[in-house]
Write a protein that holds these residues in place. Structure first.
Motif, PDB file in Angstrom:
ATOM      1  N   ILE A 117     -30.080  49.304 -91.724  1.00  6.90           N
ATOM      2  CA  ILE A 117     -30.068  48.770 -93.085  1.00  6.90           C
ATOM      3  C   ILE A 117     -31.057  47.616 -93.224  1.00  6.90           C
ATOM      4  O   ILE A 117     -31.783  47.517 -94.225  1.00  6.90           O
ATOM      5  N   ILE A 118     -31.115  46.725 -92.218  1.00  8.64           N
ATOM      6  CA  ILE A 118     -32.086  45.636 -92.274  1.00  8.64           C
ATOM      7  C   ILE A 118     -33.503  46.200 -92.329  1.00  8.64           C
ATOM      8  O   ILE A 118     -34.337  45.761 -93.127  1.00  8.64           O
ATOM      9  N   GLY A 119     -33.789  47.204 -91.494  1.00 12.20           N
ATOM     10  CA  GLY A 119     -35.107  47.821 -91.514  1.00 12.20           C
ATOM     11  C   GLY A 119     -35.408  48.486 -92.847  1.00 12.20           C
ATOM     12  O   GLY A 119     -36.544  48.423 -93.342  1.00 12.20           O
ATOM     13  N   ASP A 120     -34.402  49.115 -93.435  1.00 13.58           N
ATOM     14  CA  ASP A 120     -34.577  49.775 -94.721  1.00 13.58           C
ATOM     15  C   ASP A 120     -34.910  48.751 -95.810  1.00 13.58           C
ATOM     16  O   ASP A 120     -35.757  48.993 -96.675  1.00 13.58           O
ATOM     17  N   ILE A 121     -34.275  47.592 -95.753  1.00  8.33           N
ATOM     18  CA  ILE A 121     -34.560  46.524 -96.714  1.00  8.33           C
ATOM     19  C   ILE A 121     -35.980  45.997 -96.525  1.00  8.33           C
ATOM     20  O   ILE A 121     -36.747  45.852 -97.491  1.00  8.33           O
ATOM     21  N   LEU A 122     -36.342  45.723 -95.271  1.00  6.59           N
ATOM     22  CA  LEU A 122     -37.636  45.098 -94.997  1.00  6.59           C
ATOM     23  C   LEU A 122     -38.805  46.064 -95.165  1.00  6.59           C
ATOM     24  O   LEU A 122     -39.959  45.640 -95.150  1.00  6.59           O
TER      25      LEU A 122
ATOM     26  N   PHE B 292     -24.338  52.207 -97.432  1.00  7.59           N
ATOM     27  CA  PHE B 292     -23.095  51.504 -97.179  1.00  7.59           C
ATOM     28  C   PHE B 292     -22.544  51.941 -95.825  1.00  7.59           C
ATOM     29  O   PHE B 292     -22.700  53.105 -95.422  1.00  7.59           O
ATOM     30  N   LEU B 293     -21.889  51.007 -95.132  1.00  4.02           N
ATOM     31  CA  LEU B 293     -21.189  51.329 -93.891  1.00  4.02           C
ATOM     32  C   LEU B 293     -19.874  52.022 -94.222  1.00  4.02           C
ATOM     33  O   LEU B 293     -19.107  51.530 -95.070  1.00  4.02           O
TER      34      LEU B 293
ATOM     35  N   GLY C 277     -22.240  57.256 -89.690  1.00  2.00           N
ATOM     36  CA  GLY C 277     -21.384  56.176 -90.177  1.00  2.00           C
ATOM     37  C   GLY C 277     -21.958  55.438 -91.362  1.00  2.00           C
ATOM     38  O   GLY C 277     -21.442  54.390 -91.752  1.00  2.00           O
ATOM     39  N   LEU C 278     -23.035  55.985 -91.958  1.00  2.00           N
ATOM     40  CA  LEU C 278     -23.633  55.422 -93.165  1.00  2.00           C
ATOM     41  C   LEU C 278     -23.570  56.426 -94.296  1.00  2.00           C
ATOM     42  O   LEU C 278     -23.629  57.639 -94.075  1.00  2.00           O
TER      43      LEU C 278
ATOM     44  N   PHE D 222     -33.975  45.168 -84.274  1.00  2.00           N
ATOM     45  CA  PHE D 222     -33.853  46.076 -85.429  1.00  2.00           C
ATOM     46  C   PHE D 222     -34.644  47.355 -85.188  1.00  2.00           C
ATOM     47  O   PHE D 222     -34.175  48.457 -85.494  1.00  2.00           O
ATOM     48  N   ALA D 223     -35.850  47.224 -84.635  1.00  2.00           N
ATOM     49  CA  ALA D 223     -36.691  48.395 -84.376  1.00  2.00           C
ATOM     50  C   ALA D 223     -36.056  49.328 -83.362  1.00  2.00           C
ATOM     51  O   ALA D 223     -36.232  50.548 -83.426  1.00  2.00           O
ATOM     52  N   ASN D 224     -35.299  48.755 -82.417  1.00  2.00           N
ATOM     53  CA  ASN D 224     -34.682  49.543 -81.345  1.00  2.00           C
ATOM     54  C   ASN D 224     -33.266  49.983 -81.677  1.00  2.00           C
ATOM     55  O   ASN D 224     -32.508  50.354 -80.777  1.00  2.00           O
TER      56      ASN D 224
END
Length: 238
Positions: A93-98, A230-231, A203-204, A36-38
């Protein structure tokens, strides 16, 4: 994501796998979060950065990590190249959530050990049944740190969750690294540190959603909204 501990037989697991129903090593777990970080790229782990002979000739070097010595025709110079395994938009998106401190407030309260001030970090905790294990894994674009807390003989702990056991250690390690420029510099890639905030890939789109938590009966229309990512197109498979 580089996980080997779970094996290749999916029939050994049920839906509880999503909640931690399979065991893996802390190194595998932390390396998985680095994807996710990369931005969706898996970089394999390495433990040897530099090998010198007794004349300070560099025999092996990873990402120009030797603090001294000279290269020659026999030097093996390895780069930390990775493999794209995840759509960069999903990684973002995962990073944004976490990294959403506000989303953690109802469960953990303010000034919780997942908050490391101005450092933009994404982080997740976990706790197994009977408090046998707990862990915290978090990352910026430059540093990923995983912490496991438990008894070496597998005995359950007493009321020790990921946020009370592993998270304070994770918090202190991250703050210590970022407070020491020399130490932080060890994580530079190509001599440069990255911005800790992962930029949104193309693309987001940010779109308005109804803020359901702010609705109160007898409301009939949505009076408040929040912005979420959103994608624009379906996720890609590298």
């Amino acid at each position: 994501f580089g996980v080997q501990s779970l094996g290749n037989d999916a029939s050994q697991y049920g839906v509880a796998l999503t909640l931690g129903g399979g065991e893996m090593t802390l190194l595998e777990l932390t390396r998985g979060f680095t994807v996710f970080a990369n931005g969706g790229t898996l970089v394999r782990s390495t433990s040897i950065l530099c090998v010198l002979d007794n004349s300070d000739n560099i025999l092996y070097e990873y990402e120009n990590s030797c603090p001294r010595g000279s290269q020659n025709g026999n030097t093996v110079n390895r780069g930390g190249y990775g493999l794209q395994v995840l759509d960069p938009r999903i990684a973002f998106i995962i990073g944004d959530i976490l990294a959403d401190d506000n989303a953690r407030l109802p469960a953990f309260g303010s000034n919780n050990p997942l908050d490391i001030g101005s450092i933009a970090a994404a982080v997740k905790t976990g706790t197994t049944d009977n408090f046998r294990d707990n862990w915290t894994v978090g990352y910026t674009r430059n540093v990923a740190v995983g912490v496991w807390v438990g008894n070496s003989d597998g005995r359950p702990m007493v009321n020790t969750s990921g946020v009370t056991g592993a998270a304070p250690i994770w918090n202190q390690v991250m703050r210590t690294i970022y407070a020491d420029n020399r130490m932080l510099g060890q994580f530079a890639s190509g001599g440069q540190l990255l911005s800790d905030q992962l930029p949104p890939p193309s693309g987001l789109s940010l779109r308005a959603l109804c803020a359901i938590s702010q609705l109160r009966e007898p409301v009939v229309n949505c009076g408040a909204s929040v912005q979420d990512w959103f994608l624009d197109t379906p996720a890609g498979l590298p």
